[in-house]
Motif scaffolding. Sequence first.
Motif, PDB file in Angstrom:
ATOM      1  N   LYS A   2       0.846  -1.192   0.000  1.00  0.00           N
ATOM      2  CA  LYS A   2       0.000   0.000   0.000  1.00  0.00           C
ATOM      3  C   LYS A   2       0.878   1.236   0.000  1.00  0.00           C
ATOM      4  CE  LYS A   2      -4.040  -1.811   2.353  1.00  0.00           C
ATOM      5  NZ  LYS A   2      -4.986  -1.619   3.451  1.00  0.00           N
ATOM      6  N   HIS A  27       2.119   3.350 -11.107  1.00  0.00           N
ATOM      7  CA  HIS A  27       1.244   2.408 -11.822  1.00  0.00           C
ATOM      8  C   HIS A  27       1.972   1.706 -12.963  1.00  0.00           C
ATOM      9  CE1 HIS A  27      -2.397   3.215  -9.635  1.00  0.00           C
ATOM     10  NE2 HIS A  27      -2.325   4.514  -9.889  1.00  0.00           N
ATOM     11  N   GLU A  32       0.681  -3.808  -9.577  1.00  0.00           N
ATOM     12  CA  GLU A  32       0.025  -4.563  -8.512  1.00  0.00           C
ATOM     13  C   GLU A  32      -0.087  -3.781  -7.209  1.00  0.00           C
ATOM     14  OE1 GLU A  32       4.252  -4.738  -7.743  1.00  0.00           O
ATOM     15  OE2 GLU A  32       3.134  -5.061  -9.587  1.00  0.00           O
ATOM     16  N   ALA A  33       0.589  -2.653  -7.111  1.00  0.00           N
ATOM     17  CA  ALA A  33       0.568  -1.851  -5.884  1.00  0.00           C
ATOM     18  C   ALA A  33      -0.800  -1.202  -5.693  1.00  0.00           C
ATOM     19  CB  ALA A  33       1.658  -0.788  -5.924  1.00  0.00           C
ATOM     20  N   ASP A  34      -1.220  -1.132  -4.437  1.00  0.00           N
ATOM     21  CA  ASP A  34      -2.447  -0.452  -4.049  1.00  0.00           C
ATOM     22  C   ASP A  34      -2.061   0.995  -3.740  1.00  0.00           C
ATOM     23  OD1 ASP A  34      -4.804   0.453  -2.959  1.00  0.00           O
ATOM     24  OD2 ASP A  34      -4.795  -0.910  -1.249  1.00  0.00           O
ATOM     25  N   VAL A  35      -2.361   1.906  -4.662  1.00  0.00           N
ATOM     26  CA  VAL A  35      -1.887   3.279  -4.556  1.00  0.00           C
ATOM     27  C   VAL A  35      -3.062   4.236  -4.360  1.00  0.00           C
ATOM     28  CG1 VAL A  35      -0.485   5.075  -5.626  1.00  0.00           C
ATOM     29  CG2 VAL A  35      -0.041   2.690  -6.171  1.00  0.00           C
ATOM     30  N   THR A  36      -2.909   5.133  -3.397  1.00  0.00           N
ATOM     31  CA  THR A  36      -3.931   6.137  -3.114  1.00  0.00           C
ATOM     32  C   THR A  36      -3.290   7.519  -3.154  1.00  0.00           C
ATOM     33  OG1 THR A  36      -5.059   4.587  -1.624  1.00  0.00           O
ATOM     34  CG2 THR A  36      -5.633   6.920  -1.417  1.00  0.00           C
ATOM     35  N   THR A  66      -5.860   6.276   6.348  1.00  0.00           N
ATOM     36  CA  THR A  66      -5.227   5.822   5.109  1.00  0.00           C
ATOM     37  C   THR A  66      -3.707   5.888   5.234  1.00  0.00           C
ATOM     38  OG1 THR A  66      -7.153   6.556   3.842  1.00  0.00           O
ATOM     39  CG2 THR A  66      -5.116   6.182   2.614  1.00  0.00           C
ATOM     40  N   ALA A  70      -0.739   2.588   5.357  1.00  0.00           N
ATOM     41  CA  ALA A  70       0.198   2.512   4.226  1.00  0.00           C
ATOM     42  C   ALA A  70       1.502   1.821   4.625  1.00  0.00           C
ATOM     43  CB  ALA A  70       0.497   3.914   3.713  1.00  0.00           C
TER      44      ALA A  70
END
Length: 188
Positions: A2, A27, A32-36, A66, A70
């Motif tokens: 994350k 990206h 595959e990374a969960d990016v916010t 959040t 991370a």
Amino acid sequence: MKIVALSGSNVGSKTRTAMDYTMKAIHKKNPEADVTLIDLAEYDVQFSDGRNYLEYDGDTGYVTKTIMEADAIIIGTPIFQASIPATLKNIFDLLPVNALRDKVVSILVTAGSQKHYLVVEHQLKPILGYMKAEIVQTYVFIEEVNFYRKEITSDDVFLRIDRLVEDTVVLTETYTKIREAKEAEYDF
């Protein structure tokens, strides 16, 4: 993994422009990374009043939770009046002292003067160190001359952002493996 990309100001466009490119780079290299992306200009974050971060609700609760969830944080910040913005400092104030323990934190700065690198060295890095972050030592420093009409114009800046993303991911994976190996030593 994350990753939170934190755009640390509620005004201006240069930091957000750089963070948008950073998001694309993450990206592209790590789909595959969960990016916010958290752009503080898009949230109504309360000023810290000393409460535990879990007691805040609304935008403040979302942003703090959040960040706490991370594995890695990429902080994008402009430099205003030779300091970090109050909006970014407020985020640090909302979080507990050990909030960044076991998190890799990297830095991207937009500034109007070459001398503003001192803000990173004398203000931002000490705060991150105090909060127990694993800091990526090299950071991206982007001057105003590298922007034109809300676009980055320097290929060197793009290369440095790509490298920052790569370093952030590699360090996060490395520290995760080290922690997992250390935890595997315990028998319970």
